[in-house]
Design an enzyme around this catalytic site. Structure first.
Site: not given
Ligand SMILES: *Cc1c(COP(=O)(O)O)cnc(C)c1O
Length: 307
Positions: A161
């Site tokens: 992320k």
């Molecule tokens: C954070 C995110 C998700 C969801 O991830 P979780 O771990 O379930 O919160 C999905 N796709 C993207 C692009 C993200 O940034």
């Protein structure tokens, strides 16, 4: 600050500071070039009145993985970051909410090479309801296929992320909202379905669940939880490359993410999906998910870290 979040304390570089003092210098490297990483975590107040963070360990592991991918050395241990996450909501007198750890590069060198600039860490927490709205959670949202492609995996790596990657998501999200939809679904550079702007995607066809494979999508923690819960309920789950017209003819579609939880999609590009409201398998899995995060299902108690 009409729609802004607010609170009392923020954990910054090793300890709690007052909310209004959690400021950074304008030369903060991440502010210019976007190289930083973050997490989104939820804490739920369960039926028994106790507050629990959902998948704390997995989130902190992924934060460190995101940092490692981007060669950011976090100057704290995973345990120290977990402790900061555990203390941030109580420090703001909250017993449930959203928690946002952020790792960023401080000021110093200003070229693209951040050199020896300090790696800084903040942990914030605030109250946050359903990201795509209560009505969306109940009856489903309307989505469009974005005109913006998901980055190629060698342009934007997909397992972290990373702050700057979200420019792509913001462009898609704003386009979708301006065009009258609630969310954007993004295709990858080969034209296959990838994910939404901050949520993974699932499709139901017959009695099976399909979700795009990992190469172009974030390895979502909610995605993994739903796969596990579905399989435990005897529902077959397959990773599959999906085309946009497979979305149109799906029986059900739903999105998963920490912010969006489990949100049904009732329409894509003006095509009604299934019955045009939350479908039965979506409802089953959504109910199971909320049972788990609210501590009503002891089978998955290992996913909860009580404050
Ligand atoms: C954070 C995110 C998700 C969801 O991830 P979780 O771990 O379930 O919160 C999905 N796709 C993207 C692009 C993200 O940034």
């Amino acid at each position: 600050m009409a729609e802004g979040v607010t609170g009392e304390k923020i954990w910054l570089d090793g300890g709690l500071v007052d909310w209004e003092d959690a400021n950074v210098h304008i030369l903060t490297h991440t502010l210019h070039y976007g190289l930083g990483v973050f997490e989104g975590i939820r804490c739920y107040k369960g039926d028994d009145g106790r507050s629990a963070i959902f998948q704390l360990h997995a989130h902190v592991r992924r934060l460190f993985a995101s940092a490692h991918i981007n060669m950011l050395e976090i100057p704290y241990s995973e345990d120290q970051v977990r402790q900061a996450i555990l203390e941030i909501l109580p420090a703001n007198h909250l017993d449930e909410g959203y928690i946002r750890p952020l790792v960023f590069i401080g000021s110093g060198a200003m070229g693209l090479n951040p050199g020896k600039n300090p790696i800084r860490v903040a942990v914030m927490g605030w109250a946050w309801g359903a990201y795509l709205g209560d009505e969306g959670v109940q009856n489903g949202i309307r989505a469009k296929i974005s005109t913006f492609a998901r980055h190629h995996v060698n342009a934007k790596m997909t397992k972290g992320k990373t702050c700057g990657d979200y420019v792509n998501s913001i462009l898609a999200k704003r386009e979708a909202l301006l065009d009258g939809y609630d969310e954007a679904i993004m295709l990858d550079t080969s034209g296959l379905v990838s994910e939404a702007t901050g949520e993974n995607l699932f499709l139901v066809r017959g009695d099976r669940l399909y979700t795009p494979p990992l190469p172009t999508v974030l390895d979502g923690i909610t995605r993994n939880a739903i796969v596990q819960i579905a399989r435990d309920k005897g529902i077959e789950v397959m990773e599959a490359q999906l085309t946009r017209d497979e979305l149109y003819i799906a029986d059900e579609i739903f999105l998963t993410g920490t912010a969006a939880e489990v949100t049904p999609v009732r329409e894509v590009d003006h095509r009604t999906i299934g019955s045009g409201t939350r479908g039965p398998i979506t409802k089953l899995l959504q109910t199971a998910f909320f049972d788990v995060v609210n501590g009503r299902d002891s089978k998955y108690e290992r996913w909860l870290s009580y404050l």
